[in-house]
Scaffold this motif. Structure first.
Motif, mmCIF file in Angstrom:
data_model
loop_
_atom_site.group_PDB
_atom_site.id
_atom_site.type_symbol
_atom_site.label_atom_id
_atom_site.label_comp_id
_atom_site.label_asym_id
_atom_site.label_seq_id
_atom_site.Cartn_x
_atom_site.Cartn_y
_atom_site.Cartn_z
ATOM 1 N N GLY A 142 0.274 -0.634 0.349
ATOM 2 C CA GLY A 142 -0.051 -0.076 0.147
ATOM 3 C C GLY A 142 0.930 1.457 -0.498
ATOM 4 O O GLY A 142 0.241 2.061 0.505
ATOM 5 N N GLU A 143 2.033 1.437 0.037
ATOM 6 C CA GLU A 143 2.746 2.296 -0.428
ATOM 7 C C GLU A 143 3.446 2.285 -1.792
ATOM 8 O O GLU A 143 3.116 1.406 -2.418
ATOM 9 C CB GLU A 143 4.427 2.146 0.577
ATOM 10 N N HIS A 144 3.676 3.541 -2.360
ATOM 11 C CA HIS A 144 4.056 3.622 -3.485
ATOM 12 C C HIS A 144 4.973 4.507 -3.941
ATOM 13 O O HIS A 144 6.208 5.094 -2.980
ATOM 14 C CB HIS A 144 2.750 5.746 -3.681
ATOM 15 N N ALA A 145 5.300 4.468 -4.956
ATOM 16 C CA ALA A 145 7.100 4.439 -5.263
ATOM 17 C C ALA A 145 7.282 5.861 -6.460
ATOM 18 O O ALA A 145 8.073 6.040 -7.129
ATOM 19 C CB ALA A 145 7.206 2.761 -6.684
ATOM 20 N N CYS A 146 5.942 6.559 -6.360
ATOM 21 C CA CYS A 146 6.232 7.685 -7.661
ATOM 22 C C CYS A 146 4.763 8.387 -7.517
ATOM 23 O O CYS A 146 4.287 7.953 -6.736
ATOM 24 C CB CYS A 146 6.403 7.363 -9.018
ATOM 25 N N GLN A 147 5.313 10.057 -7.727
ATOM 26 C CA GLN A 147 3.992 10.597 -7.893
ATOM 27 C C GLN A 147 3.893 11.369 -8.497
ATOM 28 O O GLN A 147 5.095 11.505 -9.237
ATOM 29 C CB GLN A 147 4.309 11.413 -6.334
ATOM 30 N N ARG A 148 2.957 11.824 -8.892
ATOM 31 C CA ARG A 148 2.632 12.492 -10.260
ATOM 32 C C ARG A 148 2.058 14.168 -9.888
ATOM 33 O O ARG A 148 0.866 14.054 -9.452
ATOM 34 C CB ARG A 148 1.802 11.662 -11.157
ATOM 35 N N THR A 149 2.356 15.325 -10.211
ATOM 36 C CA THR A 149 2.321 15.979 -10.467
ATOM 37 C C THR A 149 1.763 17.063 -11.591
ATOM 38 O O THR A 149 2.461 16.211 -13.253
ATOM 39 C CB THR A 149 2.974 17.592 -10.381
ATOM 40 N N GLU A 150 0.200 17.379 -12.123
ATOM 41 C CA GLU A 150 0.270 17.764 -13.723
ATOM 42 C C GLU A 150 -1.016 19.339 -12.938
ATOM 43 O O GLU A 150 -1.036 19.426 -12.452
ATOM 44 C CB GLU A 150 -1.473 16.834 -14.301
ATOM 45 N N VAL A 151 -0.008 20.434 -13.754
ATOM 46 C CA VAL A 151 -0.388 21.918 -13.561
ATOM 47 C C VAL A 151 -0.628 22.369 -14.975
ATOM 48 O O VAL A 151 0.313 22.027 -15.702
ATOM 49 C CB VAL A 151 0.186 22.845 -12.864
ATOM 50 N N LEU A 152 -1.977 23.610 -14.706
ATOM 51 C CA LEU A 152 -1.005 24.323 -15.896
ATOM 52 C C LEU A 152 -0.917 25.113 -15.965
ATOM 53 O O LEU A 152 -0.632 25.919 -14.225
ATOM 54 C CB LEU A 152 -2.736 24.818 -16.474
ATOM 55 N N MET A 153 -0.102 25.433 -17.014
ATOM 56 C CA MET A 153 1.002 26.984 -17.379
ATOM 57 C C MET A 153 0.329 27.816 -18.228
ATOM 58 O O MET A 153 0.311 27.503 -19.491
ATOM 59 C CB MET A 153 2.127 26.862 -16.287
ATOM 60 N N GLU A 154 1.189 29.071 -18.457
ATOM 61 C CA GLU A 154 0.765 29.932 -19.364
ATOM 62 C C GLU A 154 2.325 31.099 -19.311
ATOM 63 O O GLU A 154 1.763 31.868 -18.995
ATOM 64 C CB GLU A 154 -0.455 31.337 -18.735
ATOM 65 N N PRO A 155 3.093 29.982 -20.033
ATOM 66 C CA PRO A 155 4.395 30.822 -20.380
ATOM 67 C C PRO A 155 4.497 31.019 -21.105
ATOM 68 O O PRO A 155 4.009 31.729 -22.371
ATOM 69 C CB PRO A 155 5.313 29.552 -20.706
ATOM 70 N N LYS A 156 5.380 32.669 -20.862
ATOM 71 C CA LYS A 156 5.540 33.396 -22.391
ATOM 72 C C LYS A 156 6.508 33.474 -22.825
ATOM 73 O O LYS A 156 7.685 33.798 -22.277
ATOM 74 C CB LYS A 156 5.946 35.036 -21.500
#
Length: 480
Positions: free
Chosen positions: A57-71
């Protein structure tokens, strides 16, 4: 191309919160290794070797997804931060030379015991956003195994023993990818995956499923794990979108983002959106350390005032054990012992702000607390011998806006700025029935009421558990 970066100055304001995430629950009050709650450690953001995690029940990875507006030709700066657990054993110097491993080594100011220390690790890089499209960027990283020995000297200047620290090898990989979304705005979905790739496998044997073996395997897995792993992300040009309060046009795209075992929030200075903290602890946008806090207490859900007072009250022996447990625990003991009274006073509670929560038609924002003159008091208190009547809550009446109000009167509640319970503000504009008129020994008058349409009103009435309001906090309803 991706390059290793030094600490990005944009992360300065967010790093205080990131440090708190890194060390959340690191060592709990009473800060001794012998305490039961300090025996099962490392609860937040633990990325274990893949051979250990799925079955337990433990994890080997984590995942982040976020939106960005680069200029323009924006560049993304990233900092992966985690703790690397190193196992510390204690050895006592023998009279004939050499050392023997012991459970305790008593010194004048501390008692040294075996303990897993957390050393801070960082993986930093800077990469143009343009390079994150397509296949993205993959950054493997490793931290080698090593042994360190620290000599312990007693009060007499002679070697009393030594601390032997064993650090296991850690292997991991960081994967970054950006995909431009369709729409009227130039928006990218940034995906950042942190994975433990250690080849270590847990022990095998006939009793491999037993609780003792499982616990032993976790103890062996932890030094090869990324503990309290989290990310700091920064754009040198452009901004990120809030994942908790996105603009209306981005809500659907935000809902499609997949965050596993971590949650990204806007961090850094309020009003800016160029830094994101993605952590295993759910936070609000622009989290901040309370300015009243005198220092880190490391205790999960810490309440600084209580911890400081309780820590200062530990016995001398308990403080010796805490100082010998960990350098961070020793710092907490020293902090609690040195806090001046004015700092403790500052920890005794603070109101950041009181703001409107019920919409434009709700109660006005409270901006100041009225003085004593605002509290309603009759000309002659009920307990004054000069009074002509004996107080009778069931029959007493008072005058509110020129009309008599007493038991049976229907009133409209308008909680005032004296309210110390924020939930009372939700009663603003509700109709209530006056049950009694009460007088206190200071001459104040209070109306005991039950709220109309409250299904528990009869029970409250039977038990005498009313809500209480000052006369200037009610308005007599016209049909009363």
């Amino acid at each position: 191309m991706a390059t290793t970066a030094t600490a990005d100055p944009r992360f300065a304001a967010a790093r205080q919160v990131a440090d708190a995430v890194l060390l959340e629950g690191y060592v709990l009050y009473p800060y001794r290794a012998s305490a039961a709650k300090n025996r099962l450690r490392w609860q937040f953001g633990v990325l274990v070797p893949p051979a250990w995690g799925p079955a337990h029940g433990e994890h080997a990875c984590q995942r982040t997804e976020v939106l960005m507006e680069p200029k323009g030709d924006a560049t993304l700066a990233l900092e992966l931060r985690f703790l690397h657990a190193q196992r510390r054993t204690v050895q006592r110097a023998l009279d004939g030379g050499g050392f023997a491993e012991v459970d305790e080594l008593h010194l004048a100011d501390r008692v040294l015991v075996p303990w897993d220390e957390g050393t801070e690790e960082h993986v930093e890089l800077t990469v143009p956003v343009a390079e994150l499209t397509g296949d993205g960027v993959t950054v493997p990283f490793t931290r080698p195994a090593r042994d360190d020995i620290e000599t312990v000297v007693g009060d007499d200047g002679r070697t009393a023993g030594r601390l032997v620290r064993r650090t296991e090898k850690i292997e991991g990989v960081l994967r970054l990818r950006a995909v431009e979304l369709d729409g009227a705005y130039r928006v990218f979905r940034l995906t950042a995956v942190v994975e433990n790739t250690s080849p270590w496998t847990p022990g095998a044997g006939a009793a491999a499923g037993s609780d003792a073996v499982v616990a032993a395997d976790r103890e062996a897995a932890l030094p090869r794990s990324l503990v309290a792993a989290h990310l700091l992300l920064g754009l040198d040009s452009g901004s990120f979108l809030s994942m908790t309060d996105p603009p209306e046009w981005a809500r659907e795209a935000v809902a499609a983002c997949e965050n596993l075992h971590t949650w990204p929030v806007l961090a850094g200075e309020a009003g800016r959106a160029d830094v994101v903290l993605s952590s295993p602890i759910i936070l609000e946008d622009h989290p901040a350390i309370a300015p009243e806090s005198a220092g880190a207490m490391y205790d999960a859900t810490e309440i600084d005032e209580i911890l400081a007072l309780r820590t200062a009250a530990l016995t001398d022996q308990e403080k010796r054990e805490a100082r010998g447990t960990d350098a961070r625990a020793a710092a907490v003991i020293d902090l609690a012992d040195s806090l001046p009274p004015e700092v403790l006073e500052r920890l005794h509670g603070a109101v950041r702000s009181l703001r409107e929560v019920t919409g434009p038609d709700g109660p006005e924002q409270i901006t100041e607390i009225p003085d004593e003159e605002a509290v309603f008091r009759p000309d002659t208190p009920w307990w004054d011998p000069a009074g002509t009547d004996t107080a009778d809550p069931a029959r007493d009446r008072i005058t509110v806006d020129g009309a008599p109000v007493g038991p049976g009167s229907r009133v409209l509640l308008r909680p005032g700025p004296r309210r110390t319970d924020a939930q009372d503000l939700f009663l603003h504009g509700r109709a209530a029935l006056v049950e009694a008129v009460l007088h206190d020994v200071d001459g104040g008058v209070h109306l005991a009421v039950t709220v109309e349409d409250d299904p528990g009103a009869d029970i409250r009435r039977e038990q005498g558990r009313f809500l209480y309001f000052q006369p200037d906090e009610v308005t007599l309803l016209e049909d009363a």
